[in-house]
Design a protein around this motif. Structure first.
Motif, PDB file in Angstrom:
ATOM      1  N   UNK A  43       4.527   0.206 -30.125  1.00 49.35           N
ATOM      2  CA  UNK A  43       3.810  -1.087 -30.100  1.00 49.35           C
ATOM      3  C   UNK A  43       2.328  -0.952 -30.428  1.00 49.35           C
TER       4      UNK A  43
ATOM      5  N   UNK B 206       0.098  -3.196 -32.934  1.00 49.27           N
ATOM      6  CA  UNK B 206      -1.166  -3.860 -32.589  1.00 49.27           C
ATOM      7  C   UNK B 206      -2.297  -3.456 -33.520  1.00 49.27           C
TER       8      UNK B 206
ATOM      9  N   UNK C  92       5.796  -6.201 -19.688  1.00 47.94           N
ATOM     10  CA  UNK C  92       6.921  -5.377 -20.117  1.00 47.94           C
ATOM     11  C   UNK C  92       6.498  -3.922 -20.165  1.00 47.94           C
TER      12      UNK C  92
ATOM     13  N   UNK D 166       8.153  -1.814 -21.716  1.00 41.39           N
ATOM     14  CA  UNK D 166       8.387  -1.353 -23.090  1.00 41.39           C
ATOM     15  C   UNK D 166       7.089  -1.417 -23.893  1.00 41.39           C
ATOM     16  N   UNK D 167       6.277  -2.430 -23.602  1.00 44.27           N
ATOM     17  CA  UNK D 167       5.002  -2.557 -24.305  1.00 44.27           C
ATOM     18  C   UNK D 167       3.940  -1.657 -23.686  1.00 44.27           C
ATOM     19  N   UNK D 168       3.996  -1.524 -22.384  1.00 43.86           N
ATOM     20  CA  UNK D 168       2.982  -0.760 -21.650  1.00 43.86           C
ATOM     21  C   UNK D 168       3.641   0.327 -20.816  1.00 43.86           C
TER      22      UNK D 168
ATOM     23  N   UNK E 249       4.957  -7.200 -26.289  1.00 41.97           N
ATOM     24  CA  UNK E 249       4.710  -7.165 -27.728  1.00 41.97           C
ATOM     25  C   UNK E 249       5.495  -8.247 -28.482  1.00 41.97           C
TER      26      UNK E 249
ATOM     27  N   UNK F 159      17.107  -5.858 -27.420  1.00 38.57           N
ATOM     28  CA  UNK F 159      16.176  -4.771 -27.104  1.00 38.57           C
ATOM     29  C   UNK F 159      16.376  -3.595 -28.058  1.00 38.57           C
TER      30      UNK F 159
ATOM     31  N   UNK G 235      14.140  -4.810 -31.242  1.00 40.93           N
ATOM     32  CA  UNK G 235      12.868  -4.343 -30.686  1.00 40.93           C
ATOM     33  C   UNK G 235      12.221  -5.372 -29.750  1.00 40.93           C
TER      34      UNK G 235
ATOM     35  N   UNK H 285      10.793  -6.779 -26.387  1.00 44.17           N
ATOM     36  CA  UNK H 285      10.238  -6.200 -25.161  1.00 44.17           C
ATOM     37  C   UNK H 285      10.338  -7.175 -23.992  1.00 44.17           C
ATOM     38  N   UNK H 286      10.641  -8.407 -24.282  1.00 44.66           N
ATOM     39  CA  UNK H 286      10.788  -9.454 -23.261  1.00 44.66           C
ATOM     40  C   UNK H 286      11.963 -10.324 -23.700  1.00 44.66           C
TER      41      UNK H 286
END
Lengths: 241, 241, 241, 241, 241, 241
Positions: free
Chosen positions: A122, A126, B226, B228-230, C109, C168, C172, C174-175
């Motif tokens: 990710x 970004x 999330x 997954x993002x962080x 993300x 997921x 991809x 994340x939420x």
């Protein structure tokens, strides 16, 4: 021309490797020097480590300008303090992720980044959004090898080839960016590995080398970052630390 | 519910003001606590100060989670360590610039940010790009008053009204975001000022209050960022500082 | 605080379920009331039914404001009359698709929506385009269970888990956003199901609950939609019906 | 070929004017018929009126297909029921805002819409976002004359010229779209007015005529809207009205 | 109405086929004429051939206007000289890739292009970016049959069906565009082939026919390209060839 | 290293000026050679002239590769044959508009292009769209001086300063790109002129010099354009000219 490479970690071997790689890639008249952090993480593989590295990266870049170098490279695809440093100095401060994405965009329709860890995927999305290259980013993939285990060059190259093939075949990448400055020196091996697999038409970009060439070019042209975008902090600030 | 406000600077009066403002805006069952940095800048008005504030912001947010609070707010429109902190903790870490831009986008066609200094204008464009709201951002304008001079509430409100009128008339803004958490408490005065000038139909958003309401809402729903993002940084990292 | 939930269909059991769900999620001082349509479809699973529901949704929202409620929620991910209602009233009119997409974007993300029917997939892409969150939308997937068969909670949850895993792993995400307000109450079961499948790091959003929390927050802050975006219809209009 | 124009309001004179205008623009073999709403607003100048017009627009379009026409045009730049109607019928249902924006995009770099009322400006921005033409939309401007006062053709044309000049000079428009189907017939006058002001190089688009030509073209080619995008509502729906 | 089709290659059989196809699709009063290049490539399957074809395409389009035709179609999905020709003449110059993408965007959520060669895939992505329809482009696929082997109509149709199925199932296309004007006449066969495979809801667009219908429509309305976008070259240019 | 500059026009003085400018900017080991077109326009200020220049540009670039040069620069901000040439050769073919926009994007938030003629303004918007940098393009402005009158260096510089000031003050540009390779050598004068007007913080980019530095850097790294994006034309093509 003198270029300072700030290695934004504390492990001596990273500095040694950086010095070798950048010196090997430097143009005739370019003198490379490197500096390590006094305080900071052993490697930068998270926003957490990015934040920890930030203050000393800033200090080292300010020091580099005082010593009269012509440009600085932060030797990391993450961004520990790069944008902040551009506020503090007038020389170019090169962020390899940014320069390699722009150069990749010049070379083909879409590029993929193949980085070290899934957790960084990710982050590169970004970065691309921030610099406005989302449309050109085909995908981000990872070899799942941490920075400090990048010494097995053959194994890393082989993993890079595997992921690059998927980027080309599944994600429609036309250019590959190696997603860690610690992979410097592997671009030609990866190109070779792709060629052996029948993919002879995809350039592979080494972000450290691209950063060096862009640093040399900007310094040579007397160009640096816009102070409208990165204005100097107001003078009357008082910092207590 | 307990919410910790991290005031990412070192000036005590900023903390006092934040405690007052957040306590006034808190819902019935919400208990506000604040904490100041031990090390860092007097105010955050540049990427440079953002970087300096980062490490101690992280430490304060980790500490807040250890003390069992339900959510943390970083009391700044800049981003000193917010994304890094989300890697380290499991509770929501609220970044007022992000929450206020999303709420503004819910309320109308386009929003403008009216911030303190011209030098911060590109920063907000970058924030919007990073969170993907570039299309909704009508403009960023500045009153040209530094953080530490925000105490003249009437003067600040008047300058905000002037710039907001230009944002509405020239930039087609339908919603205004006050661009500094130090402007907390002024949203209704600015709405009133706009109404006196014939603009009765534009909501004005106080980012600190929005951050608090979003923090309460997320904690109440048991939602957080999330992982997954962080994702949490890998455990085997060794930091030498 | 009083919040009115307009259930934009004609089936009594939808209203009963909505009253239960919203009451369970409401904050301490919040009083929930619900209202059903007199005229309209049994469920809203197409633009056609959206259009049929529109006029009575409007009437119910105008009536709600007359009765003095602080905010209205239209209990549907589709948009039967929401934007029109914002022209007619001054209180916030909450559209759960909009609020849940913005909150999902705050949490990670990219997000995926898992909705009821394949036929609704383009609708969510259009919603995301309209509110400007196309970049954050990883995918839309469907469980292929119509609204009126959502009573088999275990079966629905299981189907949601299956599609969320694909969102997921393949898209991809994340939420995850549950893509029907009739799925209210299932978010925690889906999170649990994902965890059992090794995906412990993905928040699952219940759009009805998010809508309620955003309604409470806006009403609490005295914020509503911009009348520049949603101006009141001109008074001299004559409607013949 | 038979084309039905649904005039989505209740005022007889709008129907008379539409019949004249469409008949004048029709190709040789095209037979125009018009129909008025039984229930609905006198004009459509808000999302509120759009919602009110929706159900009867649907009924009229379904009826038109039963009567065997080859295509339907909804005679309005707003969207009262168009997307819903595409679910219910298999013939093309033309939305003049959509077709005129796509044709404008074929003719030049960017276009502006000059519509009737300031209150409709955000609506056109939303239309452009929904159909994905935001980048090509230079601006939306308004003459501030309501639909039912469009009879002063010279006055309307003059106001359109004034706003079009501003769109060209200030907003960099290269093409102008008249922003109300009630302005049908004025495109050539506006082009002439622009030419008198030294702007001889900007095409002016009459959305009603473009809608008719696109309707004829699609019907002629046997093309209609994708039923993947607009699938028929499920049969077992029960509507209580 | 007289429409000139410029066949931007040198192979006589391409001209014969084009004359047949366009004549078959022309409306009652439309007279089709065709012209071949004197100098140029046998087919246009690369930017290289596009560049070679350019100068004579320009000459032929200028000549066509002199002969009084009402519109010109460049019979190619690539763009050999189209934008340049719009500078030189005042009649519409139709580029089938552009018109078919816009019409596809009117008909459904997203479209795919199924073209002849893999090597042309990035070209279509660039076309979409240039005309601003990137968001609506689901994918570009290729049948891998060169232009000059398109005579096996059954084989080509079958390959188009196979790739279209993948575009619909894997890439979420709702509309298909045949990606070569040499495929003219196959749209209905491909629709039929899709229907036999259970995909009955996807329109298939023949770009040559769409180009013709748009040419007829624009000429009929007296509309042409904006001379602000395509201004005439300055008169004092001296060309030495 | 040997770099060939193709001057895509037929006027000898353009070649003389180019040789001087590129030689002055070349790095130590770089040898510059130039070549003029045999057939083509006197200057390239329209898509028409771009098309006319195309074929001979291609021939010159193919010849350059045969002679063993390491990279080619097409000395024009327009694109006469650049993308086509990348198909035909394996060495880098540099398009100054592309490289200067990417370098400008590295240096600041947004850039403006100040070009020669108003008629070229949409062209630069198209270039930015094609290379995906629309978001970074603040504006395009023109000094209204044709290529062949660029010899009045002081007058041109003064006009560039005037337009650059407007780009900075009105369009929020943070970086300026000189919009014609014929302006080579003026960047420092324009920076100086801006400084005299109180704008000391805006870098001004000379596209010819940037093109040269990028050419040197790519050749030095052994990088060239992706043959996935620019595949070689199929061999069996027969061209009749």
């Amino acid at each position: 021309m003198r270029i300072r490479v700030v290695v934004p970690v504390t492990s001596k071997e990273c500095e040694i490797r950086a010095l070798e790689q950048y010196s090997a890639a430097a143009s005739g008249g370019t003198e490379i020097s490197t500096v390590l952090l006094h305080k900071g993480p052993a490697s930068v593989e998270s926003a957490y480590e990015e934040a920890l590295a930030g203050p000393d990266v800033l200090a080292q870049i300010v020091q580099a300008e005082k010593e009269g170098v012509d440009a600085v490279i932060s030797n990391c695809m993450a961004d520990p303090g790069v944008e902040a440093a551009r506020e503090l100095v007038s020389i170019p401060v090169i962020w390899p992720a940014e320069t390699s994405m722009h150069v990749a965009a010049m070379l083909g329709h879409k590029f993929s980044v193949v980085t070290i860890l899934v957790r960084l995927i990710p982050l590169f999305h970004h970065h691309a959004a921030r610099i406005g290259l989302t449309r050109q980013l085909a995908s981000v993939r990872a070899v799942n090898i941490p920075v400090l285990e990048l010494d097995d060059r053959a194994g890393v190259a082989s993993a890079l080839v595997s992921q690059s093939i998927r980027a080309v075949r599944e994600d429609m990448a036309h250019v590959i960016i190696l997603g860690c400055t610690g992979m410097a020196g592997l671009a030609k091996s990866v190109e070779e590995g792709l060629r052996e697999q029948g993919i002879a038409d995809v350039p592979v970009i080494d972000p450290a080398t691209v950063a060096l060439k862009v640093a040399e070019a900007l310094a040579d042209m007397g160009l640096s970052h816009s102070k409208r975008t990165y204005p100097a902090p107001t003078e009357n600030e008082i910092i207590s630390n």
